[in-house]
Write a protein that holds these residues in place. Structure first.
Motif, short mmCIF file in Angstrom:
data_model
loop_
_atom_site.label_atom_id
_atom_site.label_comp_id
_atom_site.label_asym_id
_atom_site.label_seq_id
_atom_site.Cartn_x
_atom_site.Cartn_y
_atom_site.Cartn_z
N LEU A 175 0.85 -1.19 0.00
CA LEU A 175 0.00 0.00 0.00
C LEU A 175 0.88 1.23 0.00
CD1 LEU A 175 -2.76 1.44 0.27
CD2 LEU A 175 -2.49 1.28 2.74
N VAL A 176 0.68 2.09 -0.99
CA VAL A 176 1.40 3.35 -1.07
C VAL A 176 0.38 4.44 -1.38
CG1 VAL A 176 3.16 4.70 -2.28
CG2 VAL A 176 3.52 2.25 -1.90
N VAL A 177 0.26 5.42 -0.49
CA VAL A 177 -0.67 6.52 -0.71
C VAL A 177 0.07 7.84 -0.54
CG1 VAL A 177 -2.70 5.21 0.00
CG2 VAL A 177 -1.46 6.55 1.70
N ASP A 178 -0.36 8.84 -1.28
CA ASP A 178 0.16 10.20 -1.13
C ASP A 178 -0.88 10.99 -0.35
OD1 ASP A 178 2.56 9.78 -2.45
OD2 ASP A 178 1.66 10.16 -4.40
N ALA A 179 -0.58 11.28 0.90
CA ALA A 179 -1.54 11.90 1.81
C ALA A 179 -1.36 13.41 1.82
CB ALA A 179 -1.38 11.34 3.21
N PRO A 180 -2.37 14.18 1.40
CA PRO A 180 -2.25 15.64 1.42
C PRO A 180 -2.46 16.20 2.82
CG PRO A 180 -4.39 15.02 0.58
CD PRO A 180 -3.66 13.74 0.83
N TYR A 181 -1.75 17.27 3.10
CA TYR A 181 -1.96 18.00 4.35
C TYR A 181 -1.82 19.50 4.10
CZ TYR A 181 3.24 18.09 4.75
OH TYR A 181 4.59 18.25 4.54
N LEU A 182 -2.44 20.28 4.96
CA LEU A 182 -2.35 21.72 4.87
C LEU A 182 -1.21 22.20 5.76
CD1 LEU A 182 -3.91 24.16 3.57
CD2 LEU A 182 -4.86 24.54 5.86
N LEU A 183 -0.31 22.99 5.19
CA LEU A 183 0.79 23.57 5.94
C LEU A 183 0.49 25.05 6.15
CD1 LEU A 183 3.54 22.82 7.18
CD2 LEU A 183 4.59 23.74 5.12
N VAL A 184 0.35 25.43 7.41
CA VAL A 184 0.09 26.82 7.78
C VAL A 184 1.38 27.42 8.29
CG1 VAL A 184 -1.26 28.36 9.25
CG2 VAL A 184 -2.28 26.24 8.41
N GLU A 185 1.84 28.47 7.63
CA GLU A 185 3.07 29.15 8.03
C GLU A 185 2.74 30.57 8.44
OE1 GLU A 185 6.51 27.51 5.27
OE2 GLU A 185 4.70 27.91 4.11
N GLY A 186 3.16 30.96 9.64
CA GLY A 186 2.81 32.28 10.15
C GLY A 186 4.00 33.02 10.71
N ARG A 187 3.86 34.32 10.78
CA ARG A 187 4.86 35.18 11.41
C ARG A 187 4.13 36.11 12.37
NH1 ARG A 187 10.10 36.86 9.95
NH2 ARG A 187 10.15 34.82 8.90
N VAL A 188 4.50 36.05 13.64
CA VAL A 188 3.87 36.90 14.65
C VAL A 188 4.35 38.33 14.46
CG1 VAL A 188 3.64 37.34 17.13
CG2 VAL A 188 3.60 34.99 16.26
N ARG A 189 3.41 39.24 14.47
CA ARG A 189 3.74 40.65 14.22
C ARG A 189 4.55 41.23 15.37
NH1 ARG A 189 0.68 43.27 10.27
NH2 ARG A 189 0.96 45.22 11.40
N THR A 190 5.47 42.09 15.04
CA THR A 190 6.32 42.69 16.07
C THR A 190 5.56 43.68 16.93
OG1 THR A 190 7.06 44.34 14.45
CG2 THR A 190 8.42 42.36 14.74
N ASP A 191 4.46 44.23 16.39
CA ASP A 191 3.65 45.16 17.19
C ASP A 191 2.53 44.44 17.94
OD1 ASP A 191 1.96 44.52 15.13
OD2 ASP A 191 1.77 46.56 14.35
N ARG A 192 2.43 43.10 17.74
CA ARG A 192 1.42 42.27 18.38
C ARG A 192 0.01 42.80 18.16
NH1 ARG A 192 3.71 37.49 20.21
NH2 ARG A 192 1.80 37.19 21.40
N ALA A 193 -0.21 43.44 17.04
CA ALA A 193 -1.54 43.96 16.72
C ALA A 193 -1.78 43.82 15.24
CB ALA A 193 -1.67 45.42 17.13
N GLY A 194 -3.03 43.61 14.86
CA GLY A 194 -3.38 43.49 13.45
C GLY A 194 -3.06 42.11 12.91
N ASN A 195 -3.62 41.80 11.76
CA ASN A 195 -3.49 40.46 11.19
C ASN A 195 -3.77 40.49 9.72
OD1 ASN A 195 -5.41 37.92 10.40
ND2 ASN A 195 -3.56 37.30 11.47
N SER A 196 -3.16 39.56 9.01
CA SER A 196 -3.57 39.29 7.64
C SER A 196 -3.41 37.82 7.38
CB SER A 196 -2.74 40.09 6.63
OG SER A 196 -1.40 39.65 6.61
N ALA A 197 -4.15 37.31 6.41
CA ALA A 197 -4.09 35.89 6.09
C ALA A 197 -4.10 35.71 4.59
CB ALA A 197 -5.26 35.14 6.72
N GLU A 198 -3.28 34.76 4.11
CA GLU A 198 -3.21 34.48 2.69
C GLU A 198 -3.43 32.99 2.47
OE1 GLU A 198 0.67 35.57 1.52
OE2 GLU A 198 0.56 37.59 2.34
N HIS A 199 -4.06 32.66 1.37
CA HIS A 199 -4.22 31.25 0.98
C HIS A 199 -3.23 30.97 -0.12
CE1 HIS A 199 -8.66 31.04 2.47
NE2 HIS A 199 -7.82 31.44 3.39
N GLY A 200 -2.15 30.27 0.20
CA GLY A 200 -1.16 29.93 -0.82
C GLY A 200 -1.68 28.82 -1.70
N ARG A 201 -1.13 28.72 -2.86
CA ARG A 201 -1.52 27.64 -3.78
C ARG A 201 -0.26 26.88 -4.20
NH1 ARG A 201 -5.60 28.52 -1.84
NH2 ARG A 201 -7.58 29.14 -2.75
#
Length: 272
Positions: A246-272
């Motif tokens: 049995l050999v399967v290629d299992a997909p997973y979502l990789l979430v990569e983030g960077r904490v803001r230096t001002d610890r305020a505000g946010n943005s999010a992107e959906h990579g492809r």
């Protein structure tokens, strides 16, 4: 990270995809110098923590299940390994704010209840400018389809939300949106191998975690044989091998983030 992990053989299943930790850790640590402080949440048997330690990081692996931590501790018995192990809950991480340069989780935090709360804790213990990297199975991939394949044989499926919500970019973006972090999501894959379909079914039916609990309920109802057959059919349908293995290629979502230096505000992107 929750319910049903107290017995069974996790490593028989998890070792088949443990090498994904190398890719996750590489994404988390590339470009960093020195010995970054790393927290691995939901460390399980410790593959990501060990991979980070091999790259020179000072690592703490956290899991709520003592049995899994014992496996990780045994695997880390090497002189000079900069590793520590802590029993704890992803919803209430026992560390001060900003304690780590990098916080990661490889198929771990996805099993914690209250995902928005767990996401907030991941960000809280990451220092301003620090990195966050989380890998989770997608709901439409082979690993995400295992539980639904079994659960459809129960009259009243259990109530807790599916762990694979962590594999949905829109949901993940919503959880991180109120927090001081910029996140990007992209899909990756890990190749998983077992000697045969029958072997894989036997591994998963004894693996600690939710499936083991579902199996007990189905056995009481006399329905496990049908669920087991459907599980074998699922693996066979995704099998890429033609030699009986049995050999399967299992997909997973990789979430990569960077904490803001001002610890305020946010943005999010959906990579492809």
């Amino acid at each position: 990270m929750s319910g049903g992990w107290e017995d069974g053989d996790y490593t028989a299943a998890g070792d088949a995809w443990a090498h994904a930790a190398d890719d996750v850790v590489r994404a988390a640590l590339t470009g960093l110098t020195g010995a970054p402080r790393v927290l691995d949440v939901g460390t399980g048997s410790g593959p990501a923590a060990l991979a980070a330690a091999r790259r020179g990081a000072r690592v703490v692996g956290l899991d709520r299940e003592p049995g899994l931590l014992r496996v990780a501790v045994e695997r880390a018995r090497r002189p000079g390994q900069p590793l520590g192990w802590v029993a704890g809950d992803a919803r209430r991480l026992p560390f001060r704010a900003g304690a780590f340069d990098v916080v990661l989780s490889t198929f771990g935090v996805m099993f914690a209840p209250e995902p928005a709360r767990a996401a907030a804790e991941l960000v809280r213990v990451t220092r301003p400018g620090g990195r966050l990297t989380v890998a989770s199975w997608t709901p439409d991939g082979i690993m995400g389809l295992i539980a639904p394949t079994v659960l459809r044989h129960l009259d009243a499926p259990p109530g807790p939300p599916a762990p694979t919500r962590w594999g949905e970019p829109d949901r993940v973006a919503a959880w991180f949106a109120p927090l001081p972090v910029t996140v990007r999501c992209r899909q990756a894959r890990v190749r998983v191998r077992y000697p045969s379909v029958a072997h894989a079914v036997a591994v998963f039916e004894t693996k600690p975690g939710p499936i083991r609990a579902h199996r007990r309920a189905l056995e009481r109802a006399g329905r496990w044989d049908r669920a087991r057959a459907d599980l074998a059919g699922l693996f066979a349908a995704h099998n890429r091998a033609d030699d009986g293995s049995l050999v399967v290629d299992a997909p997973y979502l990789l979430v990569e983030g960077r904490v803001r230096t001002d610890r305020a505000g946010n943005s999010a992107e959906h990579g492809r």
